[in-house]
Design an enzyme around this catalytic site. Sequence first.
Site, mmCIF file in Angstrom:
data_model
loop_
_atom_site.group_PDB
_atom_site.id
_atom_site.type_symbol
_atom_site.label_atom_id
_atom_site.label_comp_id
_atom_site.label_asym_id
_atom_site.label_seq_id
_atom_site.Cartn_x
_atom_site.Cartn_y
_atom_site.Cartn_z
ATOM 1 N N SER A 39 0.801 -1.297 -0.046
ATOM 2 C CA SER A 39 0.052 -0.130 0.030
ATOM 3 C C SER A 39 0.871 1.338 0.182
ATOM 4 C CB SER A 39 -0.834 0.062 1.109
ATOM 5 O OG SER A 39 -1.653 1.242 1.509
ATOM 6 N N TYR A 41 -1.541 -0.409 10.369
ATOM 7 C CA TYR A 41 -1.947 -1.141 8.924
ATOM 8 C C TYR A 41 -0.776 -0.664 8.011
ATOM 9 C CZ TYR A 41 -3.476 -1.171 4.288
ATOM 10 O OH TYR A 41 -3.991 -1.351 2.788
#
Length: 248
Positions: A143, A157
């Site tokens: 990501s 995350y």
Amino acid sequence: MNRVVLVTGASRGIGAATAIKLAALGYKVAINYKENGQAANEVKEHILKMGGQAAIFQADIIDENAVVTLFSKIKSELGALSHLVNNVGILKPQMRVEQMTAERINSVLMHNVTPYFICAREAIKHFKAHHEPNRCAIVNVSSAASRLGSANEYVDYAASKGAIDSFTTGLSLELAAYGIRVNCVRPGCIYTDIHRDGGEPDRVERLASLLPLRRGGTSEEVANAIVWLLSEEASYVTGSFIDLAGGK
Ligand code: NAP
């Protein structure tokens, strides 16, 4: 070559778009999911209608034994695995680090990091035992959060995705001598259900106008990069990262 690909978390979002594009190119696609059998079946039916080949496989990717069983089921139903897309990732409701519990952080790491290692481990066994390894490849879905940090939203995350970036670099170097390529995509704000899990279903809408390209991205745009990295067209590409984040 009998190209058999596992896409983890392929019932929805980026995984589903990737599964469909790979099937269109002639891969036999193993569609993994955890709970949403109906969505997984819709992806499979879509592929079959296109004339492609696919099967669905329920397995909770955080369960090591279930993953080992998953790989042997894929071999029986579709043939030995030749390509892997490590795609499953979760996030938790937005909060600052000072509010996070160990339980939450461990859950994020347990979903987003360890399964990438375990799926790669099993895939490598199949690549070496059943294929010319230099025709095999892995793509990890990281990501843009790994670069940006996700402050005030989910730093846990972001850190888990930082681990996937390091994993990509290390694994690509371990496997380069066999010709097995390992690459990574880093999506930014993509229209999928994952933002609902973070407590803000319309997050992409909120951020879209702040991005250099002034819009969110689609699962298909991410899938295009994954498909290319897996393909022979990317035969001299390993340990590389493609950012799909609208210029951020
Ligand atoms: P999504 O729409 O939330 O879809 C999640 C998929 O993963 C579903 O198919 C779900 O299966 C499956 N899944 C979840 N937990 C699982 C488990 N324990 N075992 C097996 N399957 C499981 O996600 P997405 O947005 O497409 O995200 C895909 C990847 O892209 C993730 O790694 C995510 O971190 C990354 N990413 C996404 C964005 C974005 O903006 N969307 C941005 C950057 C990176 P069920 O349908 O059965 O629940």
